[in-house]
Motif scaffolding. Sequence first.
Motif, PDB file in Angstrom:
ATOM      1  N   ASP A  79       0.810  -1.144   0.006  1.00  0.00           N
ATOM      2  CA  ASP A  79      -0.068   0.064  -0.087  1.00  0.00           C
ATOM      3  C   ASP A  79       0.720   1.121  -0.185  1.00  0.00           C
ATOM      4  N   PHE A  80       0.836   1.797  -1.227  1.00  0.00           N
ATOM      5  CA  PHE A  80       1.577   3.280  -1.229  1.00  0.00           C
ATOM      6  C   PHE A  80       0.761   4.601  -1.120  1.00  0.00           C
ATOM      7  N   SER A  81      -0.437   4.229  -0.945  1.00  0.00           N
ATOM      8  CA  SER A  81      -1.486   5.326  -1.028  1.00  0.00           C
ATOM      9  C   SER A  81      -1.183   6.168   0.161  1.00  0.00           C
ATOM     10  N   ASP A  82      -1.805   7.554   0.046  1.00  0.00           N
ATOM     11  CA  ASP A  82      -1.685   8.340   1.184  1.00  0.00           C
ATOM     12  C   ASP A  82      -2.915   8.383   2.038  1.00  0.00           C
ATOM     13  N   PRO A  83      -2.906   8.396   3.500  1.00  0.00           N
ATOM     14  CA  PRO A  83      -4.236   8.313   4.065  1.00  0.00           C
ATOM     15  C   PRO A  83      -5.054   9.315   3.697  1.00  0.00           C
ATOM     16  N   SER A  84      -4.363  10.469   3.588  1.00  0.00           N
ATOM     17  CA  SER A  84      -5.130  11.668   3.408  1.00  0.00           C
ATOM     18  C   SER A  84      -6.122  11.751   2.096  1.00  0.00           C
ATOM     19  N   TRP A  85      -5.896  10.637   1.228  1.00  0.00           N
ATOM     20  CA  TRP A  85      -6.601  10.527   0.158  1.00  0.00           C
ATOM     21  C   TRP A  85      -7.960   9.908   0.475  1.00  0.00           C
ATOM     22  N   GLU A  86      -8.357   9.534   1.559  1.00  0.00           N
ATOM     23  CA  GLU A  86      -9.547   8.970   1.802  1.00  0.00           C
ATOM     24  C   GLU A  86     -10.557  10.103   2.003  1.00  0.00           C
ATOM     25  N   GLN A  87     -10.004  11.596   2.455  1.00  0.00           N
ATOM     26  CA  GLN A  87     -10.875  12.559   2.549  1.00  0.00           C
ATOM     27  C   GLN A  87     -11.223  13.386   1.264  1.00  0.00           C
ATOM     28  N   ASP A  88     -10.610  13.035   0.299  1.00  0.00           N
ATOM     29  CA  ASP A  88     -10.701  13.674  -1.213  1.00  0.00           C
ATOM     30  C   ASP A  88     -12.111  13.254  -1.617  1.00  0.00           C
ATOM     31  N   ASP A  89     -12.715  14.032  -2.491  1.00  0.00           N
ATOM     32  CA  ASP A  89     -13.961  13.965  -3.227  1.00  0.00           C
ATOM     33  C   ASP A  89     -13.895  12.912  -4.017  1.00  0.00           C
ATOM     34  N   PRO A  90     -14.704  11.738  -4.009  1.00  0.00           N
ATOM     35  CA  PRO A  90     -14.568  10.523  -4.604  1.00  0.00           C
ATOM     36  C   PRO A  90     -14.229  10.712  -6.264  1.00  0.00           C
ATOM     37  N   LYS A  91     -14.456  11.933  -6.556  1.00  0.00           N
ATOM     38  CA  LYS A  91     -14.255  12.407  -8.119  1.00  0.00           C
ATOM     39  C   LYS A  91     -12.736  12.569  -8.657  1.00  0.00           C
ATOM     40  N   LYS A  92     -12.062  12.727  -7.565  1.00  0.00           N
ATOM     41  CA  LYS A  92     -10.242  13.013  -7.586  1.00  0.00           C
ATOM     42  C   LYS A  92      -9.643  11.895  -7.704  1.00  0.00           C
ATOM     43  N   THR A  93      -8.975  11.674  -8.645  1.00  0.00           N
ATOM     44  CA  THR A  93      -8.048  10.677  -9.174  1.00  0.00           C
ATOM     45  C   THR A  93      -6.697  10.798  -8.615  1.00  0.00           C
ATOM     46  N   HIS A  94      -6.167   9.594  -8.508  1.00  0.00           N
ATOM     47  CA  HIS A  94      -4.628   9.654  -7.979  1.00  0.00           C
ATOM     48  C   HIS A  94      -3.819   8.658  -9.056  1.00  0.00           C
ATOM     49  N   LYS A  95      -2.795   8.869  -9.309  1.00  0.00           N
ATOM     50  CA  LYS A  95      -2.010   8.149 -10.251  1.00  0.00           C
ATOM     51  C   LYS A  95      -0.889   7.314  -9.204  1.00  0.00           C
ATOM     52  N   ALA A  96      -0.708   5.914  -9.795  1.00  0.00           N
ATOM     53  CA  ALA A  96       0.203   4.988  -8.878  1.00  0.00           C
ATOM     54  C   ALA A  96       1.567   5.858  -8.850  1.00  0.00           C
ATOM     55  N   VAL A  97       1.943   5.637  -7.260  1.00  0.00           N
ATOM     56  CA  VAL A  97       3.298   6.388  -7.013  1.00  0.00           C
ATOM     57  C   VAL A  97       4.449   5.309  -6.825  1.00  0.00           C
ATOM     58  N   CYS A  98       4.177   4.074  -7.413  1.00  0.00           N
ATOM     59  CA  CYS A  98       5.252   3.084  -7.326  1.00  0.00           C
ATOM     60  C   CYS A  98       5.120   2.112  -8.515  1.00  0.00           C
ATOM     61  N   ASN A  99       6.163   1.375  -8.731  1.00  0.00           N
ATOM     62  CA  ASN A  99       6.258   0.523  -9.722  1.00  0.00           C
ATOM     63  C   ASN A  99       6.523  -1.036  -9.187  1.00  0.00           C
ATOM     64  N   ILE A 100       5.885  -1.973  -9.456  1.00  0.00           N
ATOM     65  CA  ILE A 100       6.027  -3.438  -8.822  1.00  0.00           C
ATOM     66  C   ILE A 100       7.438  -4.058  -9.508  1.00  0.00           C
ATOM     67  N   PRO A 101       8.386  -3.916  -8.777  1.00  0.00           N
ATOM     68  CA  PRO A 101       9.547  -4.710  -9.415  1.00  0.00           C
ATOM     69  C   PRO A 101       9.367  -6.305  -9.797  1.00  0.00           C
ATOM     70  N   GLY A 102      10.265  -6.772 -10.657  1.00  0.00           N
ATOM     71  CA  GLY A 102      10.126  -8.202 -11.270  1.00  0.00           C
ATOM     72  C   GLY A 102       9.946  -9.192 -10.023  1.00  0.00           C
ATOM     73  N   PRO A 103      10.938  -9.083  -9.074  1.00  0.00           N
ATOM     74  CA  PRO A 103      10.903  -9.834  -7.902  1.00  0.00           C
ATOM     75  C   PRO A 103       9.669 -10.373  -7.359  1.00  0.00           C
ATOM     76  N   VAL A 104       8.764  -9.376  -7.587  1.00  0.00           N
ATOM     77  CA  VAL A 104       7.261  -9.484  -6.775  1.00  0.00           C
ATOM     78  C   VAL A 104       6.481 -10.684  -7.528  1.00  0.00           C
ATOM     79  N   TYR A 105       6.684 -10.627  -8.902  1.00  0.00           N
ATOM     80  CA  TYR A 105       6.065 -11.824  -9.874  1.00  0.00           C
ATOM     81  C   TYR A 105       6.664 -13.004  -9.654  1.00  0.00           C
ATOM     82  N   ARG A 106       7.611 -13.176  -8.702  1.00  0.00           N
ATOM     83  CA  ARG A 106       8.012 -14.523  -8.525  1.00  0.00           C
ATOM     84  C   ARG A 106       7.430 -15.394  -7.607  1.00  0.00           C
ATOM     85  N   ASN A 107       6.457 -14.649  -6.636  1.00  0.00           N
ATOM     86  CA  ASN A 107       5.632 -15.244  -5.845  1.00  0.00           C
ATOM     87  C   ASN A 107       4.598 -16.406  -6.565  1.00  0.00           C
TER      88      ASN A 107
END
Length: 365
Positions: free
Chosen positions: A126-154
């Motif tokens: 989870d890389f979301s900001d807790p303050s985003w929960e208070q935003d208007d539901p219409k407001k969007t946020h882009k991903a702030v992190c890219n999943i590295p290759g090793p994660v896909y080895r699970n």
Amino acid sequence: MAPGGPIDSTSKLVDEDILLILSRLPFNEAARTSVLAQRWRHIWRGTRSVELLERFFVRPGDSEEIRENKRREFMEFVRQWINDSDRESEIDKFSFSLSNPKPFQDDLYAVLSFPSSRNVKELYLDFSDPSWEQDDPKKTHKAVCNIPGPVYRNHDLQSMKLYSCSFMDQWFGNFGSLKELSLGWIELESASMKAVMEKCPLLLSLNLKRCWNRGKGMEITGTNLKLRKLRIENCGYEWWCFDFPNLKEFKYSGRISILHFDSVRTPVENVELDFGVEKEFQRVGDYLQMLLHDLTSARILTICTYVLQVIPSGMQSLGIYGRSLEGYVPPFELRANDFWINNTTTYKCLRSYEVIYYCFKEIFQ
């Protein structure tokens, strides 16, 4: 222990038994057991449920400067914990959260690579900001992190949550054992969702939170789909198209968008609709009537008061039908037209009040 003193029952437990107990505790509570005695100092590090969460260090009410300092302390703890962990031990669950990962890019690769060597069954990032929960539901946020290759080895993953993480759907084929998936706070295209569903044939539960694709729709379809639970929360799509022949639970909350159901072959056990974020009450009565008609197979239907206030404005007359229960005497006579006309205005708790219909079958006559 002094003669006649209190008996320490834990002294009779072997370390393996203690670890089983600690693995059932929240991670921060397990860490606190390190001060109980010399023997307990390092046992907690072998827990099979690891939660490295920013909220253990960072408080939302603090100033930005204090929060940044606390994040650095948190990441120093994470580095130390990973370096000191037992390289041979397996982990069932690994959770990691960090709301501002940009200053720690050099550390993230090591942190996110760690679970792949421990045969993790549940992975929550989870890389979301807790303050985003208070935003208007219409407001969007882009991903702030890219999943590295090793994660896909699970390859043994059975449950995964990715919040504000961009991913490569073509690599989801490595998650053939995945049964539960939660995606949130990302721009998510329909083609990517379709690829994920096709590459995860055992998926039973899907949660989408604050996902979006501006001006576009979302299809959740797939060959031989086994999906049984679908929850959608404040996502930003103009329309939805569903094809889930085995669905048992459907929960939707957020603004009104077009919901189209291609195939629901078996009765849905539980449907929840919450449009409490809506402020307009015009020109949607007909649509909500058609939507409820599409969901008449539901055995339990939970709706918000917004629906109750709007559906009488539709063109079709409404009714309530049900089977008599042997030996049951209703407290009052229910007249369908009077119910819909006289009971659709509430004055308090508009967002929290709910009406639940059991054995819901048909509302049109």
